[in-house]
Scaffold this active site. Structure first.
Site, PDB file in Angstrom:
ATOM      1  N   ASN A   1       7.405  23.259  -6.442  1.00  8.63           N
ATOM      2  CA  ASN A   1       6.011  23.419  -6.733  1.00  8.63           C
ATOM      3  C   ASN A   1       5.210  23.448  -5.345  1.00  8.63           C
ATOM      4  O   ASN A   1       4.061  23.884  -5.309  1.00  8.63           O
ATOM      5  CB  ASN A   1       5.660  22.074  -7.489  1.00  8.63           C
ATOM      6  CG  ASN A   1       6.113  20.923  -6.651  1.00  8.63           C
ATOM      7  OD1 ASN A   1       7.416  20.617  -6.655  1.00  8.63           O
ATOM      8  ND2 ASN A   1       5.174  19.835  -6.376  1.00  8.63           N
TER       9      ASN A   1
ATOM     10  N   GLN B   1       7.342  24.818 -12.847  1.00  6.19           N
ATOM     11  CA  GLN B   1       6.503  25.786 -12.214  1.00  6.19           C
ATOM     12  C   GLN B   1       7.276  27.443 -12.696  1.00  6.19           C
ATOM     13  O   GLN B   1       6.520  28.471 -12.386  1.00  6.19           O
ATOM     14  CB  GLN B   1       6.646  25.765 -10.668  1.00  6.19           C
ATOM     15  CG  GLN B   1       5.837  24.328 -10.053  1.00  6.19           C
ATOM     16  CD  GLN B   1       4.327  24.618 -10.120  1.00  6.19           C
ATOM     17  OE1 GLN B   1       3.933  25.989 -10.276  1.00  6.19           O
ATOM     18  NE2 GLN B   1       3.598  23.450 -10.152  1.00  6.19           N
TER      19      GLN B   1
ATOM     20  N   HIS C   1      -0.270  23.105 -18.529  1.00  4.92           N
ATOM     21  CA  HIS C   1      -1.396  23.368 -17.555  1.00  4.92           C
ATOM     22  C   HIS C   1      -1.002  24.409 -16.459  1.00  4.92           C
ATOM     23  O   HIS C   1      -1.845  24.533 -15.740  1.00  4.92           O
ATOM     24  CB  HIS C   1      -1.916  22.225 -17.233  1.00  4.92           C
ATOM     25  CG  HIS C   1      -1.123  21.127 -16.368  1.00  4.92           C
ATOM     26  ND1 HIS C   1      -1.857  21.375 -14.882  1.00  4.92           N
ATOM     27  CD2 HIS C   1      -0.291  20.588 -16.311  1.00  4.92           C
ATOM     28  CE1 HIS C   1      -1.197  20.268 -14.127  1.00  4.92           C
ATOM     29  NE2 HIS C   1      -0.125  19.954 -15.053  1.00  4.92           N
TER      30      HIS C   1
ATOM     31  N   THR D   1       2.000  11.127 -34.080  1.00  7.01           N
ATOM     32  CA  THR D   1       1.425  12.075 -34.791  1.00  7.01           C
ATOM     33  C   THR D   1       1.457  13.422 -33.792  1.00  7.01           C
ATOM     34  O   THR D   1       0.608  13.064 -33.087  1.00  7.01           O
ATOM     35  CB  THR D   1       0.300  11.950 -35.585  1.00  7.01           C
ATOM     36  OG1 THR D   1       0.367  10.974 -36.714  1.00  7.01           O
ATOM     37  CG2 THR D   1      -0.408  13.063 -36.235  1.00  7.01           C
TER      38      THR D   1
ATOM     39  N   CYS E   1       0.299  16.165  -6.657  1.00 10.78           N
ATOM     40  CA  CYS E   1       0.667  14.560  -6.986  1.00 10.78           C
ATOM     41  C   CYS E   1       0.554  13.789  -5.620  1.00 10.78           C
ATOM     42  O   CYS E   1       0.313  12.561  -5.835  1.00 10.78           O
ATOM     43  CB  CYS E   1       2.041  14.660  -7.391  1.00 10.78           C
ATOM     44  SG  CYS E   1       2.309  15.393  -8.974  1.00 10.78           S
TER      45      CYS E   1
END
Length: 398
Positions: free
Chosen positions: A170, A198, A220, A256, A344
């Site tokens: 990353n 990535q 994302h 769910t 991060c």
């Protein structure tokens, strides 16, 4: 440049600062956004419901599963939706080890990974060491950030149940020799988990040619919303769920399903697969190289590439600029949105653990910036960013 000028922008999204942090997250593609909206409104039903309101969500979920599967060369029934990449990594690593512990009581499982893995992988391994006494081998990488397949093979032993290896780093974009490692794990009867967070959507991903048993995909990172991911699970892979309860997701993740986010991931996967069949990856690689060339030309003798020169993602550039710390450079150029490494670790004024593991000295590691391009990045963006960054770095040395 004119303030507010739209260069390299997705529709309806702001364009300034110039966004060069796509490895941290990507903007949601408008086509993805439009596709998920019906699941938040008209098609609100529970996909597990047998009545009419469950039919459309159930069909949408099945379609999304097939779309994600097609991106990685898998079957639709081999895809498990999760709430993101960290959960998918944890399900793969902890799920395999917990299954091994129940199947082979009294034997301590062994896991192999590498020092430059994503924190989600490293944390899952550390948790197993701490809470279950699992043995973990952390393999070193070379100066380009690559692990040696021979080292993987040498690390395997009778108790080894899993090798976990990221497809693309990353921070540097370095591509690992996943296929070579997969051949080794297959021959040794060991499961292989690949974190493709990535890689998916940027380079071809094929679970078969990789020899992978588990593969993580993240929404994302490829123009879907945050909070959705998927795990490919090969048939016959013994896996214990982290979240138990209902029988959703083949019993591997109770709860769910978030149909809207699954739909978003599916459409994003479709768009990525179509884009990979075009010249877009080569165009991004050309823009990445243009960005590096401009920085080198404007800052002679001060710019050093971090990561592998050839085996890397087409849109990732990690460079160290001598004479200025990465975070100081980015602070001085608010017109460019980029990072010094993994999101991060944002806010930490310390050398990147990835670059440190690659053997970079502290000064070079602290001087690193990660510039990651995306679907709407243009040559104008790249040239403007290079000019701004180089000017700020030049001022620091004056």
């Amino acid at each position: 440049m004119v303030q507010g000028e739209r260069i390299g922008c997705p529709p309806d999204l702001p364009c300034r600062p110039i966004y060069l942090d796509h490895n941290a997250t990507t903007p949601v593609d408008t086509r993805v956004l439009q596709a998920l909206l019906p699941s938040l409104g008209r098609d609100f039903g529970n996909p597990s419901s047998a009545h009419a309101f469950g039919a459309a969500p159930r069909a949408a979920l099945a379609r999304a599963r097939a779309q994600v599967a097609a991106l990685v060369g898998a079957g639709a029934d081999e895809i498990v939706f999760t709430a993101g990449g960290s959960e998918a990594d944890a399900l793969a690593i902890q799920g395999v080890v917990r299954a091994a512990l129940s199947q082979r009581p009294g034997r301590v499982p062994h896991v192999v990974t590498q020092t430059t893995e994503h924190p989600a992988v490293l944390a899952a391994c550390a948790s197993l060491e701490r809470d279950h006494g699992v043995a973990v081998t952390y393999l070193p990488v070379d100066r380009a950030g690559m692990v040696d397949p021979a080292a993987v093979e040498a690390s395997l032993r009778a108790e080894t149940v899993l090798v976990s290896l990221m497809a693309a780093n990353n921070e540097t974009g370095t591509l690992q020799p996943v296929g070579e490692v997969g051949a080794i794990t297959r021959a040794g009867g060991v499961l292989l988990h690949v974190d493709a967070a990535q890689a998916a959507g940027k380079v071809p991903v094929d679970v078969g040619s990789w020899g992978a048993d588990l593969v993580t995909v993240v929404g994302h990172k490829m123009y879907a919303p945050k909070g959705v991911g998927a795990l490919y699970v090969a048939p016959g892979t013994a896996l214990r769920p982290l979240v138990e309860g209902g029988g959703q997701e083949r019993g591997l993740r109770a709860g769910t399903e978030n149909v809207a986010l699954a739909v978003a991931l599916g459409v994003a996967a479709d768009l990525a697969r179509a884009e990979l069949a075009t010249a877009k990856p080569a165009v991004l690689a050309g823009l990445r190289d243009l960005l590096e060339h401009e920085l080198v030309a404007r800052l002679p003798g001060r710019v050093t590439l971090n990561g592998h020169r050839e085996r890397r993602l087409p849109q990732t550039l990690n460079v160290s600029i001598a004479g200025i710390r990465g975070h100081e450079l980015l602070d001085a150029v608010p017109e460019v949105a980029a990072s010094t490494g993994s999101a991060c670790h944002a806010g930490e004024d310390a050398p990147s653990p990835v670059l440190t593991a690659m053997g970079l000295d502290p000064a070079r590691a602290m001087g690193a910036v990660r510039l990651s391009l995306g679907r709407w990045t243009t040559a104008d963006d790249v040239l403007a960013a290079a000019e701004l960054l180089a000017a700020a770095a030049a001022r620091s040395a004056a």
